[in-house]
Design a protein around this motif. Structure first.
Motif, PDB file in Angstrom:
ATOM      1  N   TYR A 243      -0.988   8.111   5.271  1.00 31.28           N
ATOM      2  CA  TYR A 243      -1.963   9.069   4.947  1.00 31.28           C
ATOM      3  C   TYR A 243      -2.157   9.052   3.534  1.00 31.28           C
ATOM      4  N   GLU A 244      -1.011   8.839   3.052  1.00 33.20           N
ATOM      5  CA  GLU A 244      -1.705   8.868   1.131  1.00 33.20           C
ATOM      6  C   GLU A 244      -1.565   7.321   0.342  1.00 33.20           C
ATOM      7  N   SER A 245      -1.638   6.495   1.684  1.00 35.10           N
ATOM      8  CA  SER A 245      -1.644   5.452   0.671  1.00 35.10           C
ATOM      9  C   SER A 245      -3.009   4.420   0.730  1.00 35.10           C
ATOM     10  N   PRO A 246      -3.358   3.826  -0.307  1.00 34.77           N
ATOM     11  CA  PRO A 246      -4.740   3.341  -0.230  1.00 34.77           C
ATOM     12  C   PRO A 246      -4.927   2.396   0.672  1.00 34.77           C
TER      13      PRO A 246
ATOM     14  N   GLY B 117       2.687  10.516   6.637  1.00 36.23           N
ATOM     15  CA  GLY B 117       2.428  11.870   5.565  1.00 36.23           C
ATOM     16  C   GLY B 117       2.508  10.585   4.451  1.00 36.23           C
ATOM     17  N   ARG B 118       3.131   9.559   4.613  1.00 37.69           N
ATOM     18  CA  ARG B 118       3.131   8.406   3.346  1.00 37.69           C
ATOM     19  C   ARG B 118       2.368   7.386   4.007  1.00 37.69           C
TER      20      ARG B 118
ATOM     21  N   ALA C  48       1.085  -1.151   0.156  1.00 35.71           N
ATOM     22  CA  ALA C  48      -0.034   0.284  -0.126  1.00 35.71           C
ATOM     23  C   ALA C  48       1.126   1.246  -0.110  1.00 35.71           C
ATOM     24  N   ILE C  49       1.979   1.165   0.791  1.00 37.46           N
ATOM     25  CA  ILE C  49       2.914   2.291   0.665  1.00 37.46           C
ATOM     26  C   ILE C  49       3.576   2.613  -1.050  1.00 37.46           C
TER      27      ILE C  49
ATOM     28  N   LEU D 176       3.362   3.461  12.452  1.00 31.50           N
ATOM     29  CA  LEU D 176       4.266   3.850  12.397  1.00 31.50           C
ATOM     30  C   LEU D 176       5.853   3.687  12.571  1.00 31.50           C
ATOM     31  N   SER D 177       5.203   2.943  13.337  1.00 30.02           N
ATOM     32  CA  SER D 177       6.603   2.216  14.399  1.00 30.02           C
ATOM     33  C   SER D 177       7.848   1.280  13.093  1.00 30.02           C
ATOM     34  N   GLN D 178       7.127   0.832  11.567  1.00 36.42           N
ATOM     35  CA  GLN D 178       7.444   0.195  10.709  1.00 36.42           C
ATOM     36  C   GLN D 178       8.432   1.421  10.317  1.00 36.42           C
ATOM     37  N   GLU D 179       6.977   2.298   9.524  1.00 39.58           N
ATOM     38  CA  GLU D 179       7.781   2.723   8.610  1.00 39.58           C
ATOM     39  C   GLU D 179       8.643   3.742   8.677  1.00 39.58           C
TER      40      GLU D 179
END
Length: 441
Positions: free
Chosen positions: A285-288, A282-283, A229-230, A253-256
């Protein structure tokens, strides 16, 4: 318009469009592949036209080119010429259309009228089921949703596929793979060696990921979902039946951001970590990525929600965490029979939506301390039977100091259309994340 006034109305149809479609096929036999993508014989309202179209498909399947003469002879040999309206009617079809250039337009009209007839028929069935007090409303609703979904373009399972189209599409896939050595025919997991073995998660396939508790089933699924997704912007549906969406968000969030989960929980972040967190947020947030976090979800509700995800958000893959937390409608059945029904339902859902479904499952307690195998899947052998791919997570149940990476394995124990084997990974406890080994990035 009242329901009573509809009772005696002739079902929607367009005989001119049906005749024009058949006539155009006789003028341009090569258009058969175009028409086949829209029409099956039962799409025609006229029984005569149904019989003629069936004969056209039979000629096409044998690789013979059709015209008025060969079509008439085919109908005569099968004893269906009279049912097709006779030789005179077959000959008149080319008189209905001056050119074959609009054949796709004619076929779409025939399909549209057929869908309208099916909707009317389905509406009558829904009304009948709604008045049936012996049928639970949830079951009636799920059946209605399923039947309506089959009328959409998302469901192609009943199309007639000729050998010509089968070979053409298969060769196209192989050719694309040859031209781009890094491409996968399915959706990549992000784990290099696993994707080399599976070629990615394939459409219509059910994959089971099994492990003992605390081995990282959710971490594995989220690591894959994060990559899809990201990084790849592939629409992903994630059913979390155990963790809330806030817990899922914290893990992602921890992973990214690559910030220890404990720091996110306490809020004790340094300035550079705060910046990393905001960039990662932000990344994400924009992911499907679309999450459902309903605990003890019923299978009927899960199917309905999956259809909504597919039709509204066009999700291309669905994760389910995890199978044992799905509730079967018939709770009086023994648990292994309930799991068997859920397993079959997930497999049929993958085929219906034409996307991969990844379902997590626990394995038997006696597999602790050794590598699990297919017989260790808990509560039902049907999981092994219904799944196209089965893989297990195996690692030592130890805690590393300072969150140092731990050796882990994916045991690919079943794959209908590919090899089996072992994939070595690294598990990062600080981020509860699986990653490729550094020498396999």
């Amino acid at each position: 318009m009242s329901f009573a006034s509809l009772k005696d109305k002739v079902p929607p149809h367009n005989l001119e469009a049906e005749q024009a479609t058949l006539g155009a096929l006789l003028l341009d036999w090569d258009a058969i592949n175009t028409v086949q993508s829209y029409l099956r014989p039962e799409r025609f309202y006229s029984l005569q036209n149904q019989v003629i179209y069936e004969a056209i498909l039979s000629l096409s399947e044998r690789g013979e080119r059709g015209d008025i003469l060969t079509l008439t002879e085919e109908l005569r040999n099968t004893g269906k010429l009279e049912a097709a309206g006779g030789a005179a009617y077959v000959s008149s079809l080319t008189d209905q259309v001056p050119t074959s250039s609009n054949i796709e337009y004619y076929a779409k009209i025939v399909r549209d009228q057929s869908i309208r007839r099916e909707l009317i028929k389905l509406s009558s069935q829904i009304i009948s089921d709604s008045h049936d007090e012996t049928k639970e409303s949830r079951i009636a609703l799920e059946e209605a949703q399923s039947k309506i979904f089959t009328l959409t373009d998302l469901d192609q399972t009943h199309n007639i596929i000729s050998a010509t189209k089968l070979v053409h599409d298969t060769v196209d896939i192989v050719q694309a793979r040859y031209n781009n050595k890094d491409a996968f025919t399915g959706i990549p997991s992000g784990f290099v060696n696993l994707d080399k073995m599976t070629n990615g998660f394939q459409k219509s396939e059910l994959t089971i990921i099994g492990a003992r508790p605390s081995m990282g089933k959710t971490a594995m699924a989220l690591s894959m979902a994060q990559f899809m997704a990201i990084e790849k912007k592939i629409p992903v549906g994630f059913f979390s039946l155990e963790m809330s969406y806030r817990q899922i968000g914290s893990r992602l969030l921890s992973q990214e951001a690559r910030i220890p989960a404990g720091k996110l929980r306490s809020g004790m972040l340094k300035m550079d970590e705060l910046g990393k967190m905001q960039d990662a947020a932000g990344r994400i947030y924009e992911s499907p990525l679309y999450i459902v976090d309903t605990p003890n979800m019923k299978m009927l509700d899960l199917r309905a929600m999956a259809r909504r995800m597919r039709s509204i958000h066009n999700v291309e893959i669905i994760f389910i965490d995890y199978i044992a937390l799905i509730t079967n409608e018939n709770t009086s059945l023994p648990r292994h029979e309930q799991i068997a029904e859920i397993s079959r339902s997930l497999k049929s859902l993958a085929r219906e939506l034409d996307i991969p479904i990844i379902a997590l499952s626990q394995v038997r307690r006696d597999s602790e301390g050794r590598e699990p195998n297919l017989s260790d899947l808990r509560e039902s052998g049907s999981l092994e039977q219904d799944a196209d791919v089965v893989m297990f997570i195996h690692r030592e149940r130890i805690h590393s100091e300072d969150g140092q990476p731990l050796e882990a394995k994916i045991l690919l124990s079943k794959q209908r259309n590919g090899p089996i084997g072992t994939v070595n990974l690294m598990f990062i406890p600080y981020y509860t994340k699986f990653e490729n080994r550094s020498d396999e990035q």
